[in-house]
Design an enzyme around this catalytic site. Structure first.
Site, PDB file in Angstrom:
ATOM      1  N   PRO B 230       0.858  -1.198   0.000  1.00  0.00           N
ATOM      2  CA  PRO B 230       0.000   0.000   0.000  1.00  0.00           C
ATOM      3  C   PRO B 230       0.893   1.248   0.000  1.00  0.00           C
ATOM      4  O   PRO B 230       1.537   1.553   1.000  1.00  0.00           O
ATOM      5  CB  PRO B 230      -0.783  -0.118   1.319  1.00  0.00           C
ATOM      6  N   ASP B 406       5.935   2.420   2.213  1.00  0.00           N
ATOM      7  CA  ASP B 406       5.080   1.256   2.414  1.00  0.00           C
ATOM      8  C   ASP B 406       4.290   1.506   3.701  1.00  0.00           C
ATOM      9  O   ASP B 406       4.837   1.495   4.797  1.00  0.00           O
ATOM     10  CB  ASP B 406       5.979   0.018   2.559  1.00  0.00           C
ATOM     11  N   HIS B 407       3.002   1.758   3.542  1.00  0.00           N
ATOM     12  CA  HIS B 407       2.205   2.174   4.692  1.00  0.00           C
ATOM     13  C   HIS B 407       2.026   1.055   5.721  1.00  0.00           C
ATOM     14  O   HIS B 407       1.622   1.284   6.848  1.00  0.00           O
ATOM     15  CB  HIS B 407       0.833   2.695   4.231  1.00  0.00           C
ATOM     16  N   ARG B 408       2.370  -0.172   5.334  1.00  0.00           N
ATOM     17  CA  ARG B 408       2.277  -1.261   6.305  1.00  0.00           C
ATOM     18  C   ARG B 408       3.280  -1.034   7.435  1.00  0.00           C
ATOM     19  O   ARG B 408       3.087  -1.478   8.551  1.00  0.00           O
ATOM     20  CB  ARG B 408       2.589  -2.609   5.621  1.00  0.00           C
ATOM     21  N   LEU B 409       4.375  -0.382   7.077  1.00  0.00           N
ATOM     22  CA  LEU B 409       5.449  -0.214   8.054  1.00  0.00           C
ATOM     23  C   LEU B 409       5.622   1.241   8.482  1.00  0.00           C
ATOM     24  O   LEU B 409       6.008   1.526   9.613  1.00  0.00           O
ATOM     25  CB  LEU B 409       6.762  -0.735   7.438  1.00  0.00           C
TER      26      LEU B 409
END
Lengths: 479, 437
Positions: B230, B406-409
């Site tokens: 994402p 990376d919006h996950r991180l």
């Protein structure tokens, strides 16, 4: 003279390396101080096999022929001198082949003794022959492959002179068969020659320092088969015995051996000293140019067979155990390809070993003890005897067995040990199996041709799974 | 050995795990005289375009494959008839390496490193526990893959040939800043659409071109990255007037030492100094293990536009290199990339990537992250702009930056703080100097 690759030593490691380097487009030279082919072709593997074949043939004429119905009226005599010249013709065929191959591949061959003057320069004192006077050649190469092999170890009190105290080379060149040979060292070289001599009618007495023969090189079950047969051949074996010294007496040689602090004297006509081999790393000026050796005298190498010096590689007996020709050849190809820029490493899963005693022993992979060392605690072990194999019976060679060791959980084959007829030929199937990660079912499920000795491998795999056809096994469970 | 009269010329093993290539074009035709080592064909692989040399001098007798054909390695491509009476060295065809084969750098590397005994072998030697056939072990080695790390999907954990090939695909994910794609594709490569209504009835003219080689690889990688990550992008401007001065001075000095200094090495320095403060930018997510991997080394990838498409060469241990060393390496890698001579190893292992398309056009872009990395920095054109400073407009040099995460991180606020620290370093070279190696 300038080259891309200079190989020192033309044994089974060196000449193979030179050919591969040349195939890869490298300007290559090979330096050999004795004969092309090294120990293997000239005074080792090949001549010993010739003599072993002859001795086996002789032994069968003595014993099996009559059973098969041959009536040999007069005793078969051995002409040791003719035997030697036949053996030599075998050797020359092979070495001649190597000379041709090197030439065809455009490899320069120099006969002479090499020495490094610097890590990048070699001085070769060429061998004098009727056509060439001695001279000194300077070779500069971008890469060196050191493949100068090994030589027999001597022990105090026993200096190899090849008349009284023989090395394997001397024993294989005897033009007259002695009455009795005392073999010091019950390893594979001593036993191969001892066995062949015994089969030719020479009395053999073995002095072994350990408590079993072939210690550390063969599976105990296989050693047992061979030891029994040695007894049958009349070979006397002293275990835990140390050869102290020898002296010449009126009727031969007298060897003092020490067993449990007690000294015994045994006598014989010749002594064969086979207590091991050591790498030839003291030559070539290797130490002075800074090549690192380990405490046993092997040149330290990494998995690409590079030494600590840039551009110097070492392969074969001089580099590490096992001291076997086929390992050296593998390393020769490897080193040449690394030099040509290919990414290669020494990564075989197994180096097979073959011992040409009677019956032959061959092995690939680990023994049970080695399996455990590598963390495989749960093992399946199965055996199949040659006595249950039709082909072996028809050959009158039923002595021995095939033993397979597998991981009990995965059935992956970890070790195959064979004592039996043509074991040396049969083992390659096991090598391929182990390299490919075969499971017992793969060996058992591959159709093996009937009637052949190779069926024993399939049956041994079945036996390891618990259901061989040609021997009775109690069913493991009827679940 | 060959027939003495004619020699077969095969597509050599290009190495690096390449199994086939597409014949782009013949450089010779039947009847042409060729010299030994003369290039006779251009073959495009998924790594680069290579030239195939003739191993001998002679006359081209027969061309065995057609342009556009996919040719597996070791396929006979053409027959060359030897010049009569000419002495040719007994060399097998395989002795001729393909010109662009990355054997050269490898060979140099091997010679240049003093070989310490039991030195690091790359990739490491297969452990005795690894179940893989000799040919699979070799394939992995040639692809630079550590077979000990490959997850074996075969029976009882065997590492299969497919496992290795699949692993290679994952490893080579290349990032793709969109704008770079549109920038400099040579006209010859662009598909010529016929748009004008020329009264072809209602038929719409189309041209079908197979998706192959580098293009195919880029397509797969981009799709994988966008599919997995994402993305979000933050944009900021930096007043780089001081940096421009500094760089001008450095440039002059460096030129005396034969190196061309661009802004990229300065940006890399500022980036890495900031990444040290924000370690989540130099990380990756291992989905299968549900783990975040924080990397304690800094390999910076930089997007390079090449005739074959986007390539991302990697500067290893960029944090340990001086500006001069960085510049030199960038220059060298970029040249290699354009010539299609990058070795696989030079395109892999990046921990964070910079895309520099400022010299072409675009205020800013929304690049795609080079998966499994988690961030990509975009740098854009430097422009003169009026800036309100101490009650008046002054002329300042302004540069745009984008940070795609990376919006996950990485959360938005973290990215904003990162950007602030980063821009502060670029605006004030003295701050940048504090962290300089």
């Amino acid at each position: 003279m300038e080259f891309d690759v200079c190989v020192i030593g033309a044994g089974p490691g060196g000449y193979v390396a030179a050919i591969r380097a040349a195939q890869l487009g490298k300007k290559t030279v090979i330096v050999e101080r004795e004969s092309l082919g090294g120990v293997c072709l000239n005074v080792g593997c090949i001549p010993s096999k010739a003599l072993i074949v002859a001795s086996h043939f002789y032994s069968r004429m003595q014993h099996d022929a009559a059973v098969m119905g041959f009536e040999i009226k007069a005793p078969v005599k051995i002409n040791a001198e003719k035997l030697q010249s036949w053996k030599q013709s075998v050797v020359e065929k092979m070495t001649g082949g190597i000379a041709q191959l090197l030439k065809a591949n455009g490899v320069t061959v120099i006969a002479g003794e090499a020495q490094f003057t610097t890590p990048t320069q070699l001085e070769v004192k060429t061998t004098v022959s009727h056509s060439t006077p001695a001279k000194t050649e300077i070779i500069k190469a971008k890469n060196y492959i050191v493949a100068t092999g090994s030589r027999p170890i001597e022990i105090p009190g026993f200096k190899i002179d090849e008349t009284q105290v023989l090395s394997s080379s001397g024993a294989l060149a005897l033009k007259k068969l002695p009455k009795k040979i005392i073999v010091v060292g019950g390893g594979y070289i001593g036993l191969e020659i001892g066995t062949l001599m015994a089969k030719l009618g020479v009395e053999i007495e073995v002095v072994e320092a350990g408590n079993q023969l072939l210690s550390g090189v063969a599976d105990p079950d296989c050693v047992q088969v061979v030891t029994k047969n040695l007894n049958k051949l009349g070979v006397k074996i002293h275990y835990n015995a140390k050869a102290v010294e020898y002296k010449k007496t009126s009727n031969g040689l007298e060897v003092s051996i020490q067993i449990n602090n007690q000294v015994q004297k045994i006598s014989g006509e010749k002594i064969l000293l086979t207590v091991g081999r050591r790498p030839n790393s003291d030559g070539l000026n290797l130490k002075n140019i800074g090549v690192q050796l380990d405490e046993k005298g092997f040149v330290k190498v990494n998995p690409q067979r590079k030494t600590n010096l840039q551009g110097i590689y070492a392969i074969g007996d001089i580099a590490c155990q096992p001291m076997l020709a086929h390992k050296a050849s593998y390393e020769g190809i490897l080193a040449a390809e690394v030099i040509a820029g290919k990414n290669r490493v020494y990564d075989p899963k197994t180096v097979p070993a073959v011992i040409f005693v009677d019956p032959e022993i061959a092995s690939a992979g680990w023994t049970e003890a080695e399996c455990k060392l590598h963390g495989h605690t749960d093992l399946k072990v199965g055996k199949f005897p040659f006595a249950a194999n039709g082909r072996a019976v028809s050959l009158m060679e039923t002595n021995g067995l095939v033993k397979i060791i597998a991981d009990a959980k995965t059935n992956i084959v970890l070790g195959v040990h064979i004592a039996g007829p043509e074991a040396s030929q049969l083992i390659s199937e096991a090598v391929l199996g182990i390299e490919m990660g075969a499971r017992l079912e793969d060996l058992a499920g591959s159709i093996h041709p009937h009637p052949t000795l190779s069926e024993t491998l399939m049956e041994a795999a079945e036996a390891t799974l618990g259901h061989a056809i040609h021997i009775y096994q109690k069913p493991r469970s009827h679940a | 050995m060959m027939n003495a009269e004619t020699q077969e010329v095969r597509l050599p093993d290009i190495g690096e795990g390449v199994v086939e290539g597409e014949l782009v074009r013949w450089l010779v035709k039947i009847g042409d005289k060729v010299l030994a080592d003369q290039a006779v064909a251009e073959v495009m692989t998924d790594k680069a375009t290579v030239e195939v040399p003739s191993p001998i001098a002679g006359t081209v007798k027969e061309l065995k494959v057609k342009e556009g054909d996919t040719v597996p390695i070791e396929t006979v491509m053409l027959l060359v008839q030897k010049e009569l009476g000419q002495s040719t060295k007994p060399q097998s065809p395989e002795t001729k390496s393909v010109q662009t084969k990355p054997i050269e750098p490898q060979e140099k590397k091997i010679v240049a490193t003093a070989a310490p005994v039991a030195s690091e072998i790359n990739p490491p030697v297969a452990d005795t526990k690894v179940l893989a056939t000799p040919s699979t072990r070799r394939l992995a080695r040639e692809m630079g893959i550590d077979i000990n790390q490959v997850n074996g999907t075969g029976l009882v954990g065997r590492v299969t040939r497919e496992d290795v090939l699949k692993n290679n695909l994952i490893k080579e994910v290349i990032s793709h800043p969109k704008s770079a794609m549109e920038s400099k594709i040579p006209p010859s490569n662009t598909t010529s659409f016929v748009y004008k209504n020329q009264n072809f009835g209602s038929s719409l003219v189309e041209e079908k071109v197979p998706l192959r080689g580098v293009r195919k690889k880029i397509a797969e990688n981009m799709q994988n990255s966008k599919h997995t990550i994402p993305h979000f992008t933050l944009v900021e401007e930096a007043q780089v007037t001081e940096l421009v001065k500094l760089r001008a001075q450095a440039k002059e000095q460096a030129e005396k030492r034969g190196v061309k200094i661009t802004y990229l090495p300065f940006v890399i320095k500022a980036l890495l100094a900031t990444v040290r403060e924000f370690p989540m930018f130099n990380a990756s997510i291992d989905d299968s293990a549900a783990e975040i991997i924080y990397k304690k080394y800094y390999h910076v990838g930089f997007a390079a536009d090449t005739p074959n498409g986007l390539m991302v060469p990697v500067i290893k241990f960029a944090d340990q290199k001086t500006l001069l060393e960085l510049s030199h390496e960038i220059q060298e890698l970029a040249q290699k990339a354009r010539a299609g001579k990058l070795a696989l190893d030079e395109m892999r292992g990046a921990t964070i990537t910079v895309t520099n398309i400022g010299s072409v056009a675009g205020l800013y872009a929304t690049p795609i992250i080079n998966h499994p990395e988690v961030a990509i920095l975009g740098m854009y054109k430097i422009q003169d702009r009026p800036v309100w400073k101490e009650n008046s407009f002054v002329r300042a040099q302004v540069m745009n930056f984008s940070m795609t995460c990376d919006h996950r991180l990485i959360d938005g606020a973290v990215a904003a703080n990162f950007m602030k620290a980063f821009v502060n370093r670029l605006e004030n070279p003295s701050v940048l100097m504090l962290d300089m190696i």
